[in-house]
Design a protein around this motif. Sequence first.
Motif, mmCIF file in Angstrom:
data_model
loop_
_atom_site.group_PDB
_atom_site.id
_atom_site.type_symbol
_atom_site.label_atom_id
_atom_site.label_comp_id
_atom_site.label_asym_id
_atom_site.label_seq_id
_atom_site.Cartn_x
_atom_site.Cartn_y
_atom_site.Cartn_z
ATOM 1 N N UNK A 178 -46.625 -22.621 -2.998
ATOM 2 C CA UNK A 178 -46.954 -22.174 -4.649
ATOM 3 C C UNK A 178 -48.759 -22.115 -5.071
ATOM 4 N N UNK A 179 -49.506 -22.215 -3.949
ATOM 5 C CA UNK A 179 -51.273 -21.444 -3.941
ATOM 6 C C UNK A 179 -50.639 -20.095 -4.020
ATOM 7 N N UNK A 180 -50.294 -19.637 -2.933
ATOM 8 C CA UNK A 180 -50.065 -18.459 -2.202
ATOM 9 C C UNK A 180 -49.288 -16.942 -3.550
ATOM 10 N N UNK A 181 -48.487 -18.219 -3.773
ATOM 11 C CA UNK A 181 -47.530 -16.743 -4.890
ATOM 12 C C UNK A 181 -48.581 -16.692 -6.125
ATOM 13 N N UNK A 182 -49.279 -17.842 -6.249
ATOM 14 C CA UNK A 182 -50.312 -17.862 -7.563
ATOM 15 C C UNK A 182 -51.641 -17.175 -7.838
ATOM 16 N N UNK A 183 -52.090 -17.385 -7.073
ATOM 17 C CA UNK A 183 -53.109 -16.617 -6.674
ATOM 18 C C UNK A 183 -53.383 -15.209 -6.239
ATOM 19 N N UNK A 184 -52.266 -14.515 -5.948
ATOM 20 C CA UNK A 184 -52.282 -13.617 -4.867
ATOM 21 C C UNK A 184 -52.538 -13.589 -3.387
ATOM 22 N N UNK A 185 -52.481 -14.750 -3.043
ATOM 23 C CA UNK A 185 -52.844 -14.272 -0.848
ATOM 24 C C UNK A 185 -54.395 -14.735 -0.885
ATOM 25 N N UNK A 186 -54.262 -15.224 -2.193
ATOM 26 C CA UNK A 186 -55.854 -15.835 -1.639
ATOM 27 C C UNK A 186 -56.187 -17.185 -1.708
ATOM 28 N N UNK A 187 -55.001 -18.428 -2.102
ATOM 29 C CA UNK A 187 -54.886 -19.890 -1.629
ATOM 30 C C UNK A 187 -53.348 -19.899 -0.650
ATOM 31 N N UNK A 188 -53.409 -20.941 -0.522
ATOM 32 C CA UNK A 188 -52.955 -21.799 -0.051
ATOM 33 C C UNK A 188 -51.613 -20.336 1.013
ATOM 34 N N UNK A 189 -50.571 -20.501 1.759
ATOM 35 C CA UNK A 189 -50.344 -20.308 2.766
ATOM 36 C C UNK A 189 -48.851 -19.548 2.445
ATOM 37 N N UNK A 190 -48.508 -18.516 2.867
ATOM 38 C CA UNK A 190 -47.310 -17.837 3.298
ATOM 39 C C UNK A 190 -46.243 -18.108 3.808
ATOM 40 N N UNK A 191 -46.210 -19.485 3.158
ATOM 41 C CA UNK A 191 -44.746 -20.332 4.203
ATOM 42 C C UNK A 191 -43.202 -19.137 3.767
ATOM 43 N N UNK A 192 -42.519 -18.980 4.721
ATOM 44 C CA UNK A 192 -41.286 -18.651 4.074
ATOM 45 C C UNK A 192 -39.782 -18.970 5.225
ATOM 46 N N UNK A 193 -40.152 -20.307 6.118
ATOM 47 C CA UNK A 193 -39.624 -21.225 6.136
ATOM 48 C C UNK A 193 -39.214 -22.442 7.067
ATOM 49 N N UNK A 194 -39.050 -22.653 6.619
ATOM 50 C CA UNK A 194 -38.762 -24.587 7.216
ATOM 51 C C UNK A 194 -37.694 -24.912 8.314
ATOM 52 N N UNK A 195 -38.284 -25.931 9.545
ATOM 53 C CA UNK A 195 -37.514 -26.285 10.453
ATOM 54 C C UNK A 195 -37.432 -27.553 10.369
ATOM 55 N N UNK A 196 -36.102 -27.909 10.102
ATOM 56 C CA UNK A 196 -35.659 -29.571 10.345
ATOM 57 C C UNK A 196 -34.363 -29.616 11.857
ATOM 58 N N UNK A 197 -35.609 -29.969 12.709
ATOM 59 C CA UNK A 197 -34.988 -30.554 14.395
ATOM 60 C C UNK A 197 -34.999 -32.161 13.557
ATOM 61 N N UNK A 198 -34.332 -32.345 12.936
ATOM 62 C CA UNK A 198 -34.230 -33.686 12.205
ATOM 63 C C UNK A 198 -33.336 -34.074 11.619
ATOM 64 N N UNK A 199 -32.605 -35.733 11.014
ATOM 65 C CA UNK A 199 -32.148 -35.139 9.582
ATOM 66 C C UNK A 199 -31.071 -36.837 9.914
ATOM 67 N N UNK A 200 -30.502 -37.243 9.068
ATOM 68 C CA UNK A 200 -29.368 -37.781 8.782
ATOM 69 C C UNK A 200 -28.824 -38.619 8.798
ATOM 70 N N UNK A 201 -27.965 -38.101 10.667
ATOM 71 C CA UNK A 201 -26.514 -38.407 10.770
ATOM 72 C C UNK A 201 -25.600 -39.215 10.158
ATOM 73 N N UNK A 202 -24.748 -38.837 9.749
ATOM 74 C CA UNK A 202 -23.436 -39.274 8.674
ATOM 75 C C UNK A 202 -24.063 -39.229 7.310
ATOM 76 N N UNK A 203 -25.484 -38.644 7.177
ATOM 77 C CA UNK A 203 -25.819 -39.054 6.019
ATOM 78 C C UNK A 203 -25.575 -38.084 4.281
#
Length: 239
Positions: free
Chosen positions: A48-73
């Motif tokens: 959010x900060x990256x988008x709102x600041x034109x890249x001056x703040x925050x981070x250009x996060x493009x992906x999250x990886x979840x190698x975890x979870x809840x079986x049968x959730x």
Amino acid sequence: VAGIVVAQGNNGSGVAGVNWDVKLMIVRVGSPESNAIASYSYPLEMRKQYNQSGGQKGAFVVATNASWGVDFGQPADAPLWCAMYDTLGTYGILSFGATINGNVDVDQQGDLPTACPSDYLISVTNMNRNDTKETQAGYGATTIDLGSFGAGTYTTAAGNSYGGFGGTSGATPHVAGGAALLYSAPCPNFADVARNYPDSAALLVREWILDGVDANSSLANITVTGGRQNLFHCIRRYL
């Protein structure tokens, strides 16, 4: 997982990751639902900060990886967690989830987060060196999108060493790291979309990944695409 995504290549040492020049944001994560939401909230705020600041703040996060979870959730038991993926996608973050390490039909028996119904979540099952789905890996014609190689992966390990790693947790970062690689490709038109329409850019990357698979008989009729990841196809066809 980190080594699969980003281990440096062509340096005469160890292993090579999917993307050799990308930064990782390691976030402590877990269940129940409230912890998952809290964990995802940090990369969301940075983007959010990256988008709102034109890249001056925050981070250009493009992906999250979840190698975890809840079986049968069950998604019905975690509506806010599942909705979080749409929120992340709105700001340009595409998420990836490793499904259950068991011969389970996720459509019928559930899994979190890979059964969450979001266009901004890609759910991954595990393939072996014979290019077939591992028996002990989840599937689902409407919930599990594609397969990727994970069984027998050799990657970085604790103590500045290397070792074996596998399961769906090894398959999924190959796909998440591939998403980051697509963003890094020298394509000015796509860069403009990512800058001005981050949600649309995330959906384009999803489309490229899913359309770029190789058809695989072991995944036919039990996954959304019926195919195994082929990152080269994604880059060649679309970028």
